[in-house]
Scaffold this motif. Structure first.
Motif, PDB file in Angstrom:
ATOM      1  N   ASN A 126      16.078  11.199  31.254  1.00  0.00           N
ATOM      2  CA  ASN A 126      16.699  11.172  30.230  1.00  0.00           C
ATOM      3  C   ASN A 126      16.969   9.623  29.486  1.00  0.00           C
ATOM      4  OD1 ASN A 126      17.863  13.604  30.537  1.00  0.00           O
ATOM      5  ND2 ASN A 126      19.381  13.755  32.374  1.00  0.00           N
ATOM      6  N   TRP A 127      16.365   8.625  30.471  1.00  0.00           N
ATOM      7  CA  TRP A 127      16.530   7.296  29.456  1.00  0.00           C
ATOM      8  C   TRP A 127      15.443   7.534  28.258  1.00  0.00           C
ATOM      9  CZ3 TRP A 127      19.008   2.878  30.547  1.00  0.00           C
ATOM     10  CH2 TRP A 127      19.243   2.247  31.495  1.00  0.00           C
ATOM     11  N   LYS A 128      15.939   6.967  26.935  1.00  0.00           N
ATOM     12  CA  LYS A 128      14.813   6.789  26.080  1.00  0.00           C
ATOM     13  C   LYS A 128      14.349   5.917  26.315  1.00  0.00           C
ATOM     14  CE  LYS A 128      18.472   8.571  22.420  1.00  0.00           C
ATOM     15  NZ  LYS A 128      19.085   8.115  21.015  1.00  0.00           N
ATOM     16  N   HIS A 129      14.642   4.946  26.700  1.00  0.00           N
ATOM     17  CA  HIS A 129      13.035   4.055  27.074  1.00  0.00           C
ATOM     18  C   HIS A 129      13.336   3.916  28.780  1.00  0.00           C
ATOM     19  CE1 HIS A 129      12.129   3.637  22.844  1.00  0.00           C
ATOM     20  NE2 HIS A 129      13.897   3.204  23.053  1.00  0.00           N
ATOM     21  N   ASP A 130      12.433   2.572  29.910  1.00  0.00           N
ATOM     22  CA  ASP A 130      12.550   2.310  31.131  1.00  0.00           C
ATOM     23  C   ASP A 130      13.481   1.375  30.944  1.00  0.00           C
ATOM     24  OD1 ASP A 130      12.094   1.399  32.704  1.00  0.00           O
ATOM     25  OD2 ASP A 130       9.969   0.571  32.761  1.00  0.00           O
ATOM     26  N   PRO A 131      14.357   1.868  31.394  1.00  0.00           N
ATOM     27  CA  PRO A 131      15.381   1.427  32.494  1.00  0.00           C
ATOM     28  C   PRO A 131      15.505  -0.082  32.224  1.00  0.00           C
ATOM     29  CG  PRO A 131      15.287   2.695  33.486  1.00  0.00           C
ATOM     30  CD  PRO A 131      13.875   3.276  32.757  1.00  0.00           C
ATOM     31  N   PHE A 132      14.263  -0.194  33.190  1.00  0.00           N
ATOM     32  CA  PHE A 132      13.424  -2.078  33.775  1.00  0.00           C
ATOM     33  C   PHE A 132      12.672  -2.108  32.355  1.00  0.00           C
ATOM     34  CE2 PHE A 132      16.194  -0.155  37.513  1.00  0.00           C
ATOM     35  CZ  PHE A 132      16.739  -1.104  37.162  1.00  0.00           C
ATOM     36  N   GLY A 133      12.361  -1.801  31.535  1.00  0.00           N
ATOM     37  CA  GLY A 133      11.281  -2.534  31.010  1.00  0.00           C
ATOM     38  C   GLY A 133      11.953  -3.458  29.738  1.00  0.00           C
ATOM     39  N   GLY A 134      13.049  -3.720  29.385  1.00  0.00           N
ATOM     40  CA  GLY A 134      13.279  -5.032  28.348  1.00  0.00           C
ATOM     41  C   GLY A 134      12.913  -4.755  27.311  1.00  0.00           C
ATOM     42  N   GLU A 135      12.310  -3.518  26.572  1.00  0.00           N
ATOM     43  CA  GLU A 135      11.298  -2.960  25.221  1.00  0.00           C
ATOM     44  C   GLU A 135      13.000  -3.508  24.349  1.00  0.00           C
ATOM     45  OE1 GLU A 135       9.060   0.320  24.979  1.00  0.00           O
ATOM     46  OE2 GLU A 135      10.639   1.031  27.216  1.00  0.00           O
ATOM     47  N   ILE A 136      12.268  -4.036  23.689  1.00  0.00           N
ATOM     48  CA  ILE A 136      13.370  -4.918  22.454  1.00  0.00           C
ATOM     49  C   ILE A 136      12.232  -3.427  21.099  1.00  0.00           C
ATOM     50  CG2 ILE A 136      13.746  -6.628  20.854  1.00  0.00           C
ATOM     51  CD1 ILE A 136      13.048  -8.549  22.935  1.00  0.00           C
ATOM     52  N   ILE A 137      13.522  -2.769  20.558  1.00  0.00           N
ATOM     53  CA  ILE A 137      13.052  -2.096  19.358  1.00  0.00           C
ATOM     54  C   ILE A 137      14.009  -1.727  18.512  1.00  0.00           C
ATOM     55  CG2 ILE A 137      12.171   0.336  18.640  1.00  0.00           C
ATOM     56  CD1 ILE A 137      12.049   0.770  22.311  1.00  0.00           C
ATOM     57  N   ASN A 138      13.195  -1.903  17.402  1.00  0.00           N
ATOM     58  CA  ASN A 138      14.223  -2.343  16.437  1.00  0.00           C
ATOM     59  C   ASN A 138      16.416  -3.101  16.121  1.00  0.00           C
ATOM     60  OD1 ASN A 138      12.643  -0.034  14.655  1.00  0.00           O
ATOM     61  ND2 ASN A 138      13.673   1.609  15.611  1.00  0.00           N
ATOM     62  N   ASP A 139      15.260  -4.195  17.402  1.00  0.00           N
ATOM     63  CA  ASP A 139      16.473  -4.989  17.573  1.00  0.00           C
ATOM     64  C   ASP A 139      16.951  -4.732  18.209  1.00  0.00           C
ATOM     65  OD1 ASP A 139      15.285  -7.508  15.493  1.00  0.00           O
ATOM     66  OD2 ASP A 139      15.795  -5.928  13.659  1.00  0.00           O
ATOM     67  N   THR A 140      16.521  -3.966  18.941  1.00  0.00           N
ATOM     68  CA  THR A 140      17.437  -3.862  20.355  1.00  0.00           C
ATOM     69  C   THR A 140      17.251  -3.779  21.059  1.00  0.00           C
ATOM     70  OG1 THR A 140      19.239  -2.437  18.892  1.00  0.00           O
ATOM     71  CG2 THR A 140      19.529  -2.127  21.248  1.00  0.00           C
ATOM     72  N   ILE A 141      17.597  -4.471  22.003  1.00  0.00           N
ATOM     73  CA  ILE A 141      17.006  -4.570  23.203  1.00  0.00           C
ATOM     74  C   ILE A 141      17.605  -4.019  24.685  1.00  0.00           C
ATOM     75  CG2 ILE A 141      18.954  -6.270  24.763  1.00  0.00           C
ATOM     76  CD1 ILE A 141      16.026  -7.237  26.258  1.00  0.00           C
ATOM     77  N   TRP A 142      16.998  -2.524  25.354  1.00  0.00           N
ATOM     78  CA  TRP A 142      17.009  -1.485  26.453  1.00  0.00           C
ATOM     79  C   TRP A 142      16.990  -1.968  27.613  1.00  0.00           C
ATOM     80  CZ3 TRP A 142      18.494   3.552  24.597  1.00  0.00           C
ATOM     81  CH2 TRP A 142      18.281   3.672  22.629  1.00  0.00           C
ATOM     82  N   GLY A 143      17.898  -1.748  28.767  1.00  0.00           N
ATOM     83  CA  GLY A 143      17.767  -1.354  29.426  1.00  0.00           C
ATOM     84  C   GLY A 143      18.828  -1.525  30.896  1.00  0.00           C
ATOM     85  N   ARG A 144      18.556  -1.521  31.734  1.00  0.00           N
ATOM     86  CA  ARG A 144      19.915  -1.770  32.835  1.00  0.00           C
ATOM     87  C   ARG A 144      19.956  -2.764  33.265  1.00  0.00           C
ATOM     88  NH1 ARG A 144      23.069   1.458  33.427  1.00  0.00           N
ATOM     89  NH2 ARG A 144      22.351   2.802  35.258  1.00  0.00           N
ATOM     90  N   GLY A 145      21.816  -3.500  32.876  1.00  0.00           N
ATOM     91  CA  GLY A 145      21.792  -5.028  33.208  1.00  0.00           C
ATOM     92  C   GLY A 145      21.763  -5.396  31.244  1.00  0.00           C
TER      93      GLY A 145
END
Length: 489
Positions: free
Chosen positions: A134-153
């Motif tokens: 259900n995560w749209k992006h890897d929770p420990f990927g630290g991906e930066i997509i459309n000026d938003t950073i994704w991930g746990r923490g």
């Protein structure tokens, strides 16, 4: 007829005086907001967001079972901090606690001034394996997509760690020299109580007889359209936090075959006890932090709301009733009751001998663990039920001053970085590492310079934790300016 007219006139006079009294209080319910001039926007290094991404990729998870603790990941994070922030690592005094928690000291030039303590935590909560899809992006990927950073923490709480470290590195590079000493405390186990991190750091500071001017940890934030009646962003500074206790209820009654049940089984007795506790909630109160919240935000509300809050002594029940309508509001005005665990039975045709349950209470200032336990005992009033206190407990914190140097400096700094935001004291309903620092300072505050709204409020500790890069960069600017404001005079 004359007596009737006199009575009517008297009634009209009383009502008129009452209305005049209400309006007078409302018109004199003046704003407490600062009018600080916004400062020049600090240029943040382009590498900062990449550093933030790298931090999220390191899985510094605090597991529920200590056997699952991955020391290699925490060592990676230690190496990451050392290599990424060489000026901080080489120029500041550094102490390590239980291998993975750190305390940095930047010595000030004027030792007569009390130091400040800035806090954050290195660890994050686990990602539930069943929810990964259900995560749209890897929770420990630290991906930066459309000026938003994704991930746990991203929100809880590596934004605090990296925000502080980036600001320190910038200040050291610019040759800034603080008059007031600065301590930076990073615990590695906040998510499981902080016993090996923040507790040890606080004990060390106490042994060194350190008395801080103020302590700042996570807790409050800048909320967007989450305060009824206010459209502007509101920066909430936690001046206190609720206590925590879990009570384990257990009962043992003779079981047997399900075809011949007695009048009451262990499950019946325990279920009824839980229902009793839930049907008798703790009373709603306007605690000192919420009084301060009302005093600071009431004048900014539409007239009808403003009238109610300006006359809170008269409309107390109305105010608490408004708060009680939502789960988040209800948590601000009472000690909450949450059954969280129920265990009993192993087979569908066997009446179990025992049943146990856990009820979690978040305790409002003014109550204590003892008063909560006594009240639950009185409500249940059943000798068959044994009540035990859970291993992890925390009394409600003391309430910090809103007239102190620390609060005023936080207020000023927020107004400089976020000139359109309102600022208000607040009661933090969760637990933070700052509760371990009560012996270090009378002024403990809880605030993270990030925006929380309906879209992301459930993401930390939940799914799809993420943060706009602009919020991360403003967090750096906030800590940078706070250090200057706190330590330059």
């Amino acid at each position: 007829m004359k007596s009737f007219k006199k009575a009517l006139l008297l009634l009209v006079s009383i009502v008129s005086i009452f209305v005049i009294y209400l309006v007078f209080n409302t018109l004199n319910f003046k704003t407490k907001q600062l009018n600080s001039d916004p400062i020049e926007v600090l240029k943040v290094n382009s590498s900062s967001k990449e550093n933030f991404s790298k931090a999220i990729k390191i899985k510094t998870i605090s597991p529920e079972n200590t056997i699952d603790f991955d020391s290699i990941q925490f060592q990676h994070f230690s190496d990451f901090l050392k290599n990424t922030y060489p000026l901080v690592d080489s120029l500041l005094e550094k102490k390590t606690f239980n291998s993975y928690s750190f305390l940095y000291k930047w010595m000030g030039s004027d030792l007569t001034l009390k130091p400040i303590v800035l806090m954050a935590h290195l660890d994050v909560v686990p990602v539930i394996e069943q929810n990964r899809a259900n995560w749209k992006h890897d929770p420990f990927g630290g991906e930066i997509i459309n000026d938003t950073i994704w991930g746990r923490g991203a929100i809880d709480n590596k934004v605090g760690v990296i925000g502080i470290m980036e600001s320190l590195e910038l200040l050291l590079k610019d040759g800034f020299l603080p008059k007031r000493s600065i301590y930076i405390a990073f615990g590695h186990d906040e998510e499981i109580g902080g016993l090996n991190g923040a507790v040890k750091i606080a004990q060390y500071l106490k042994e060194e007889n350190i008395e801080a001017e103020f302590v700042l940890d996570e807790g409050g934030s800048i909320v967007q359209k989450l305060v009824p009646g206010i459209e502007k962003d509101v920066a909430l500074i936690g001046i206190a936090e609720k206590g925590f206790v879990s009570l384990e209820l257990s009962v043992s009654i003779e079981g047997g075959h399900s075809s011949m049940p007695e009048r009451e089984t262990a499950i019946d007795v325990l279920s009824n006890a839980i229902v009793k506790v839930k049907q008798n909630p703790f009373p709603a109160v306007i605690s000192p932090p919420i009084e301060e919240f009302i005093e600071n935000l009431g004048p900014e509300m539409p007239f009808a709301n403003k009238l109610v809050f300006a006359n809170k002594a008269i409309f107390k029940s109305l105010i608490t009733g408004i708060y009680e309508e939502s789960a988040s509001g209800n948590a601000l005005v009472r000690t909450t009751t949450s059954p969280t665990i129920f265990n009993s039975g192993v087979k569908d045709n066997i009446i179990p001998l025992t049943a146990s349950a856990v009820i979690n209470f978040r305790i409002i200032p003014g109550e204590t663990i003892a008063t909560v336990t006594n009240r639950v005992n009185q409500i249940i009033n059943d000798e068959r039920i044994t009540i035990k206190t859970g291993a992890f407990v925390s009394e409600p914190s003391k309430v910090s001053s809103t007239s102190s140097f620390g609060f005023k400096t936080l207020n000023k700094t927020i107004s400089e970085i976020y000139p359109t935001a309102l600022v208000a004291p607040y009661l933090v309903v969760g637990a933070t590492d700052s509760r371990h620092f009560n012996a270090i300072s009378d002024n403990i505050y809880r605030f993270s310079a990030i925006r929380i709204n309906k879209e992301n409020i459930k993401s930390f500790h939940g799914l799809n934790e993420r943060l706009p890069i602009s919020d991360f960069e403003n967090s750096i600017r906030f800590y940078h300016q706070l250090i200057i404001n706190s330590t330059s005079k």
